[in-house]
Design a protein around this motif. Structure first.
Motif, PDB file in Angstrom:
ATOM      1  N   UNK A  43      73.409  77.756 -50.295  1.00 37.62           N
ATOM      2  CA  UNK A  43      73.358  78.893 -49.371  1.00 37.62           C
ATOM      3  C   UNK A  43      71.905  79.272 -49.117  1.00 37.62           C
ATOM      4  N   UNK A  44      71.562  79.494 -47.838  1.00 35.50           N
ATOM      5  CA  UNK A  44      70.191  79.925 -47.547  1.00 35.50           C
ATOM      6  C   UNK A  44      70.033  81.433 -47.804  1.00 35.50           C
ATOM      7  N   UNK A  45      68.974  81.790 -48.516  1.00 35.63           N
ATOM      8  CA  UNK A  45      68.633  83.194 -48.752  1.00 35.63           C
ATOM      9  C   UNK A  45      67.337  83.487 -48.008  1.00 35.63           C
ATOM     10  N   UNK A  46      67.364  84.534 -47.170  1.00 33.86           N
ATOM     11  CA  UNK A  46      66.201  84.869 -46.349  1.00 33.86           C
ATOM     12  C   UNK A  46      65.411  86.019 -46.969  1.00 33.86           C
ATOM     13  N   UNK A  47      64.080  85.907 -46.864  1.00 32.81           N
ATOM     14  CA  UNK A  47      63.155  86.921 -47.354  1.00 32.81           C
ATOM     15  C   UNK A  47      62.086  87.157 -46.300  1.00 32.81           C
ATOM     16  N   UNK A  48      61.660  88.409 -46.150  1.00 33.67           N
ATOM     17  CA  UNK A  48      60.512  88.724 -45.295  1.00 33.67           C
ATOM     18  C   UNK A  48      59.277  88.748 -46.182  1.00 33.67           C
ATOM     19  N   UNK A  49      58.203  88.131 -45.706  1.00 39.76           N
ATOM     20  CA  UNK A  49      56.937  88.147 -46.429  1.00 39.76           C
ATOM     21  C   UNK A  49      56.234  89.455 -46.073  1.00 39.76           C
ATOM     22  N   UNK A  50      56.282  90.422 -46.994  1.00 39.12           N
ATOM     23  CA  UNK A  50      55.631  91.708 -46.758  1.00 39.12           C
ATOM     24  C   UNK A  50      54.126  91.591 -46.914  1.00 39.12           C
ATOM     25  N   UNK A  51      53.695  90.726 -47.822  1.00 35.57           N
ATOM     26  CA  UNK A  51      52.267  90.559 -48.065  1.00 35.57           C
ATOM     27  C   UNK A  51      52.008  89.178 -48.626  1.00 35.57           C
ATOM     28  N   UNK A  52      51.077  88.473 -48.014  1.00 39.73           N
ATOM     29  CA  UNK A  52      50.578  87.206 -48.544  1.00 39.73           C
ATOM     30  C   UNK A  52      49.064  87.369 -48.670  1.00 39.73           C
ATOM     31  N   UNK A  53      48.564  87.262 -49.888  1.00 42.84           N
ATOM     32  CA  UNK A  53      47.121  87.374 -50.122  1.00 42.84           C
ATOM     33  C   UNK A  53      46.627  86.077 -50.709  1.00 42.84           C
ATOM     34  N   UNK A  54      45.838  85.295 -50.015  1.00 49.38           N
ATOM     35  CA  UNK A  54      45.397  85.471 -48.626  1.00 49.38           C
ATOM     36  C   UNK A  54      46.520  85.067 -47.674  1.00 49.38           C
ATOM     37  N   UNK A  55      46.326  85.348 -46.418  1.00 44.40           N
ATOM     38  CA  UNK A  55      47.312  84.966 -45.414  1.00 44.40           C
ATOM     39  C   UNK A  55      46.623  84.060 -44.397  1.00 44.40           C
ATOM     40  N   UNK A  56      47.038  82.829 -44.235  1.00 40.78           N
ATOM     41  CA  UNK A  56      48.173  82.143 -44.852  1.00 40.78           C
ATOM     42  C   UNK A  56      47.884  81.786 -46.313  1.00 40.78           C
ATOM     43  N   UNK A  57      48.977  81.603 -47.056  1.00 43.27           N
ATOM     44  CA  UNK A  57      48.921  81.317 -48.482  1.00 43.27           C
ATOM     45  C   UNK A  57      49.777  80.098 -48.759  1.00 43.27           C
ATOM     46  N   UNK A  58      49.210  79.139 -49.490  1.00 49.69           N
ATOM     47  CA  UNK A  58      50.001  77.992 -49.924  1.00 49.69           C
ATOM     48  C   UNK A  58      50.510  78.319 -51.324  1.00 49.69           C
ATOM     49  N   UNK A  59      51.831  78.413 -51.463  1.00 45.40           N
ATOM     50  CA  UNK A  59      52.447  78.816 -52.718  1.00 45.40           C
ATOM     51  C   UNK A  59      52.260  77.716 -53.762  1.00 45.40           C
ATOM     52  N   UNK A  60      51.796  78.142 -54.934  1.00 45.11           N
ATOM     53  CA  UNK A  60      51.585  77.208 -56.038  1.00 45.11           C
ATOM     54  C   UNK A  60      51.948  77.859 -57.347  1.00 45.11           C
ATOM     55  N   UNK A  61      51.664  77.170 -58.449  1.00 45.19           N
ATOM     56  CA  UNK A  61      52.043  77.677 -59.768  1.00 45.19           C
ATOM     57  C   UNK A  61      51.274  78.927 -60.174  1.00 45.19           C
ATOM     58  N   UNK A  62      50.116  79.182 -59.556  1.00 39.75           N
ATOM     59  CA  UNK A  62      49.331  80.381 -59.868  1.00 39.75           C
ATOM     60  C   UNK A  62      49.626  81.555 -58.943  1.00 39.75           C
ATOM     61  N   UNK A  63      50.559  81.383 -58.010  1.00 42.55           N
ATOM     62  CA  UNK A  63      50.906  82.455 -57.083  1.00 42.55           C
ATOM     63  C   UNK A  63      51.762  83.493 -57.798  1.00 42.55           C
ATOM     64  N   UNK A  64      51.331  84.751 -57.740  1.00 42.27           N
ATOM     65  CA  UNK A  64      52.118  85.847 -58.324  1.00 42.27           C
ATOM     66  C   UNK A  64      53.135  86.285 -57.269  1.00 42.27           C
ATOM     67  N   UNK A  65      54.403  86.201 -57.594  1.00 44.65           N
ATOM     68  CA  UNK A  65      55.465  86.571 -56.654  1.00 44.65           C
ATOM     69  C   UNK A  65      56.113  87.867 -57.120  1.00 44.65           C
ATOM     70  N   UNK A  66      56.237  88.816 -56.177  1.00 44.02           N
ATOM     71  CA  UNK A  66      56.880  90.098 -56.456  1.00 44.02           C
ATOM     72  C   UNK A  66      57.984  90.312 -55.434  1.00 44.02           C
ATOM     73  N   UNK A  67      59.048  90.980 -55.866  1.00 40.49           N
ATOM     74  CA  UNK A  67      60.136  91.354 -54.965  1.00 40.49           C
ATOM     75  C   UNK A  67      60.042  92.840 -54.704  1.00 40.49           C
ATOM     76  N   UNK A  68      60.183  93.251 -53.450  1.00 53.10           N
ATOM     77  CA  UNK A  68      60.073  94.652 -53.081  1.00 53.10           C
ATOM     78  C   UNK A  68      61.231  95.042 -52.181  1.00 53.10           C
ATOM     79  N   UNK A  69      61.816  96.220 -52.421  1.00 54.13           N
ATOM     80  CA  UNK A  69      62.912  96.670 -51.556  1.00 54.13           C
ATOM     81  C   UNK A  69      62.418  97.290 -50.257  1.00 54.13           C
ATOM     82  N   UNK A  70      61.141  97.689 -50.172  1.00 53.20           N
ATOM     83  CA  UNK A  70      60.645  98.406 -49.002  1.00 53.20           C
ATOM     84  C   UNK A  70      59.580  97.652 -48.243  1.00 53.20           C
ATOM     85  N   UNK A  71      59.178  98.225 -47.133  1.00 53.20           N
ATOM     86  CA  UNK A  71      58.134  97.646 -46.295  1.00 53.20           C
ATOM     87  C   UNK A  71      56.759  98.098 -46.780  1.00 53.20           C
TER      88      UNK A  71
END
Length: 142
Positions: A43-71
């Motif tokens: 099943x596909x799960x969709x997420x909005x990228x509220x913040x990518x630092x830097x933007x654009x960001x290539x996701x890797x093992x050192x990327x800190x990922x946070x989940x946020x309910x708000x904008x």
């Protein structure tokens, strides 16, 4: 490197789900504002990228990922010269530029601006901004 994602579906995500997202997004380039999908159990799960630092960001093992309910809201105010300091007060921000003090509302709108002949300092309280101008002080209550 930091990535803040907002789920675009209604479901409780388990603790540690950020690790699953990092693995699923590894190697992908994302930008602030993007919608990204990850496939989980077919099943596909969709997420909005509220913040990518830097933007654009290539996701890797050192990327800190946070989940946020708000904008996350950002406001950019551009000046025609350098900004020396910014001091928060109850209703906004005092911006110091040379001998000029500019007061901005929390939304970034200019609410006051004045050049001071002998600006020595600026202090803020919850309800006022105090400008030290040589032998005088000016109390500003926006």
């Amino acid at each position: 490197m930091r990535l803040v994602l907002k789920p675009l579906f209604d479901a409780e995500l388990p603790s540690g789900f950020e690790e699953i997202l990092r693995a699923k997004l590894s190697g992908r380039e994302v930008k602030t504002g993007d919608i990204v999908e990850v496939d989980l159990l077919g099943k596909p799960l969709a997420f909005r990228v509220l913040l990518a630092e830097p933007s654009p960001l290539k996701v890797g093992e050192n990327t800190k990922i946070e989940l946020s309910p708000g904008e996350i809201e950002t406001i950019t105010v551009e000046f025609d010269g350098p900004v020396d300091d910014v001091l928060p007060f109850g209703r906004g921000f005092a911006v110091i530029r040379g001998n000029e003090v500019v007061l901005l509302s929390g939304e970034g709108q200019k609410i006051y601006s004045e050049q001071f002949e002998n600006l020595k300092g600026v202090r803020t309280t919850e309800n006022a901004v105090v400008v030290i101008d040589g032998r005088r002080i000016r109390i500003i209550r926006p």
